[in-house]
Design a protein around this motif. Sequence first.
Motif, mmCIF file in Angstrom:
data_model
loop_
_atom_site.group_PDB
_atom_site.id
_atom_site.type_symbol
_atom_site.label_atom_id
_atom_site.label_comp_id
_atom_site.label_asym_id
_atom_site.label_seq_id
_atom_site.Cartn_x
_atom_site.Cartn_y
_atom_site.Cartn_z
ATOM 1 N N GLU A 303 0.807 -1.172 -0.199
ATOM 2 C CA GLU A 303 0.389 0.232 0.152
ATOM 3 C C GLU A 303 0.928 1.148 0.129
ATOM 4 O O GLU A 303 0.539 2.287 0.908
ATOM 5 N N ALA A 304 1.762 1.452 -0.528
ATOM 6 C CA ALA A 304 2.947 2.090 -0.629
ATOM 7 C C ALA A 304 2.398 4.108 -1.285
ATOM 8 O O ALA A 304 3.126 4.716 -0.789
ATOM 9 N N GLN A 305 1.337 3.449 -2.343
ATOM 10 C CA GLN A 305 0.996 4.898 -2.244
ATOM 11 C C GLN A 305 0.607 6.027 -1.391
ATOM 12 O O GLN A 305 0.259 6.718 -1.039
ATOM 13 N N ASP A 306 -0.249 5.201 0.069
ATOM 14 C CA ASP A 306 -0.553 5.930 0.851
ATOM 15 C C ASP A 306 0.784 6.601 1.685
ATOM 16 O O ASP A 306 1.224 7.278 2.844
ATOM 17 N N LEU A 307 2.495 6.375 1.219
ATOM 18 C CA LEU A 307 3.327 6.578 2.015
ATOM 19 C C LEU A 307 4.206 7.251 1.167
ATOM 20 O O LEU A 307 4.591 7.721 1.056
ATOM 21 N N MET A 308 3.402 8.063 -0.329
ATOM 22 C CA MET A 308 4.282 8.496 -1.180
ATOM 23 C C MET A 308 4.740 9.882 -1.203
ATOM 24 O O MET A 308 3.712 11.020 -1.825
ATOM 25 N N ASP A 309 5.731 10.536 -0.092
ATOM 26 C CA ASP A 309 5.941 11.747 -0.201
ATOM 27 C C ASP A 309 7.571 11.374 0.517
ATOM 28 O O ASP A 309 7.655 10.450 0.977
ATOM 29 N N PHE A 331 8.095 -1.967 -3.678
ATOM 30 C CA PHE A 331 6.599 -1.286 -3.272
ATOM 31 C C PHE A 331 5.515 -1.415 -3.657
ATOM 32 O O PHE A 331 5.817 -1.560 -5.330
ATOM 33 N N MET A 332 4.698 -2.141 -3.563
ATOM 34 C CA MET A 332 3.863 -2.574 -3.770
ATOM 35 C C MET A 332 2.893 -1.142 -4.081
ATOM 36 O O MET A 332 2.400 -0.662 -2.583
ATOM 37 N N LEU A 333 1.952 -0.921 -4.886
ATOM 38 C CA LEU A 333 1.945 0.517 -5.646
ATOM 39 C C LEU A 333 -0.041 0.260 -6.393
ATOM 40 O O LEU A 333 0.122 0.356 -7.253
ATOM 41 N N ASP A 334 -1.023 1.215 -5.576
ATOM 42 C CA ASP A 334 -2.461 0.745 -6.040
ATOM 43 C C ASP A 334 -2.388 2.885 -7.166
ATOM 44 O O ASP A 334 -2.125 3.556 -6.482
ATOM 45 N N GLN A 335 -2.282 2.591 -8.276
ATOM 46 C CA GLN A 335 -2.152 3.927 -9.081
ATOM 47 C C GLN A 335 -3.338 4.463 -9.663
ATOM 48 O O GLN A 335 -3.028 5.677 -9.382
ATOM 49 N N ASN A 336 -4.936 3.976 -8.623
ATOM 50 C CA ASN A 336 -5.921 4.181 -8.540
ATOM 51 C C ASN A 336 -6.047 5.825 -7.721
ATOM 52 O O ASN A 336 -6.889 6.479 -7.894
ATOM 53 N N ASN A 337 -4.859 5.642 -6.214
ATOM 54 C CA ASN A 337 -4.787 6.922 -5.967
ATOM 55 C C ASN A 337 -4.559 7.669 -5.755
ATOM 56 O O ASN A 337 -5.378 9.248 -5.659
ATOM 57 N N GLN A 338 -4.045 7.731 -6.745
ATOM 58 C CA GLN A 338 -3.499 9.094 -8.007
ATOM 59 C C GLN A 338 -4.268 9.517 -8.160
ATOM 60 O O GLN A 338 -4.797 10.870 -8.212
ATOM 61 N N VAL A 339 -5.838 9.525 -8.644
ATOM 62 C CA VAL A 339 -6.810 10.536 -8.958
ATOM 63 C C VAL A 339 -7.543 9.703 -7.637
ATOM 64 O O VAL A 339 -8.682 11.146 -7.466
ATOM 65 N N LEU A 340 -7.870 9.198 -7.208
ATOM 66 C CA LEU A 340 -8.830 9.026 -5.589
ATOM 67 C C LEU A 340 -8.517 10.104 -4.737
ATOM 68 O O LEU A 340 -9.015 11.070 -4.061
ATOM 69 N N THR A 341 -7.355 10.354 -3.840
ATOM 70 C CA THR A 341 -6.933 11.326 -3.223
ATOM 71 C C THR A 341 -5.415 12.158 -3.664
ATOM 72 O O THR A 341 -4.309 12.207 -3.340
ATOM 73 N N PRO A 342 -5.290 12.557 -5.183
ATOM 74 C CA PRO A 342 -4.046 13.807 -5.701
ATOM 75 C C PRO A 342 -3.616 14.729 -4.422
ATOM 76 O O PRO A 342 -2.323 14.130 -4.484
ATOM 77 N N GLU A 343 -3.695 14.805 -3.517
ATOM 78 C CA GLU A 343 -3.640 15.879 -2.698
ATOM 79 C C GLU A 343 -3.326 15.102 -1.444
ATOM 80 O O GLU A 343 -1.994 15.705 -0.845
ATOM 81 N N SER A 344 -3.306 14.196 -1.253
ATOM 82 C CA SER A 344 -2.344 12.970 -0.429
ATOM 83 C C SER A 344 -0.786 12.806 -1.136
ATOM 84 O O SER A 344 -0.088 11.701 -0.694
ATOM 85 N N TYR A 345 -0.554 12.659 -1.951
ATOM 86 C CA TYR A 345 0.096 12.038 -3.282
ATOM 87 C C TYR A 345 1.550 12.639 -3.752
ATOM 88 O O TYR A 345 0.527 14.023 -4.581
ATOM 89 N N ASP A 346 1.736 12.888 -3.456
ATOM 90 C CA ASP A 346 3.301 13.180 -3.757
ATOM 91 C C ASP A 346 4.027 13.463 -5.399
ATOM 92 O O ASP A 346 4.383 11.973 -5.255
#
Length: 538
Positions: A303-309, A331-346
């Motif tokens: 769930e590395a998208q939660d730690l992408m900063d 790193f295991m990453l869900d690329q949908n996070n880029q669309v769903l919560t872009p404000e928390s994704y650097d």
Amino acid sequence: MRIIPSEISSSTKSQAERSVFEALKAIRDDHSVALHSVHLPRHHKKRVGEIDFVVIMPDILLFIEVKGGAVHHRDGKWYYGPPGREVGPKESPFAQASGGMHEFDREISALVGDLRGHGVPSGYLVITPDVDLGRTTEFEPQQYLGATAYDGGRGLAQGIDRATRFWSAANRWARTPVPAGLRKKMLEAIRPDFDLVPNLQSRLTHLDVVFERLTTEQLDRLDELECNPRLIWTGGAGTGKTFLAAEAARRKSARGNVLFTCSSTTLATHMRRILDHDAVTVLPFDRLDEVRNHTFDQLIVDEAQDLMDFESLGVLEALVSGGLASGRWIFMLDQNNQVLTPESYDFDAWEYLRSLGSVYGPMKRNCRNTVQIVKQVQFYTGADLGVASAGEGEPVRFADVRDGQDEAAVLDAYVNELIEDGVSPRDITLLSASGDWESSSARQSRRAAKIERFADVVGTTRTKHRLTWSSVSDFKGHESHVVCLIDLEPEHLDGRLDALYVAWTRARAQLWVACRPGTRRTLKDLGVTVLTREGRLV
């Protein structure tokens, strides 16, 4: 030589097998593939489980039986182990190898066609890395490799070559080299049952282990472990990222110490039980200060998208030998996070990370959700979940409710319906959009006293057949046969598509959604927005 799996399992205690594993790996041969029977001892078919190594070569299908330690042959009987503590009498290693070879031939022939009809020769080789056996009538010299000839692995290639020549002459009907296409077909037929891995719900410390067949896509990802020290695997919810992360940790633990981390405390608690091995440390990200002065040979981040900063990457950088630039990590990453919560994704952090490793994905095979669930999630969020492979299921059900009390009554009726259909309450999870147990409609359910809080039972051996309640955030990374999304108000959907995405994708088979007043309208607006963004609605 390519060997599958690329890393020997930490559960393999035989030093003799480990020696042969490394010796096979060191052979310069780009055309052959060796399979080591790591995961089959508990597989009910045991098709390859009695054979230590199966080597698919252009000139032969070779079966290798390895016997480590002392081997004794007295009065026509075979014993294994040090003097005074021998085990036996048992079947000779040559009889074991021969029996396994013929059984395997029958099984593989049923999948790819008669091997003899294809002109594929087969044979076996027995190796005793620690002792030299005296000559008996049970074997020919070419069928055996003792300690002297094996020479710590340096003589393995020569031993295989000698065995190949012997068996090629014995299989007079053989047509070699075996075509590359047929060898590939044989490998593909073997691997689904060979490379089985325990699923994430199995209790690995007990006997009730459920093995799953890996998809071709997942097998390809695991093969990347050998040649890529730094990997980024991407895929939507349900594509098996956590499943693969666990298997990667198991395999990497044979080579050194592994740190497995993620942002979710409940997921880390669950994975700590799954990865119960001294060489694997499992900690949620917010507890990494406990290993602040330690470095690991391998880092795995789920769930590395939660730690992408950059701040989070800096913490991880200090924990892996060689850092992120030169260390070994996945790193295991869900690329949908880029669309769903872009404000928390650097995005700058993502670009930095991807410049250091090899990116594979997105994975396209959704192994968890039914076609109906995948379509609903894509319709309302626009997220790419890949192609559903779990098959057809029940349509997603939406229930309009007036308030919490009404919702509890409607929920009870639905749960009763499920139980009457044979669904166990423990396979039903109530996901609360509010995440507040005190105000949840579940507390007004007639079953309230027998509902278990997920955060309290995760990582334990659950024996009671009870409903489970959880916040959406606590259930991230987990799954359930049936998911009931409750406490859903319109405001929960305002800028919170990630919560909707996580909640709906937890369901393996059935999804039920209770909608408070105004929720249906908000959902419709979300769908219209997605259709407009994708150009499907003008």
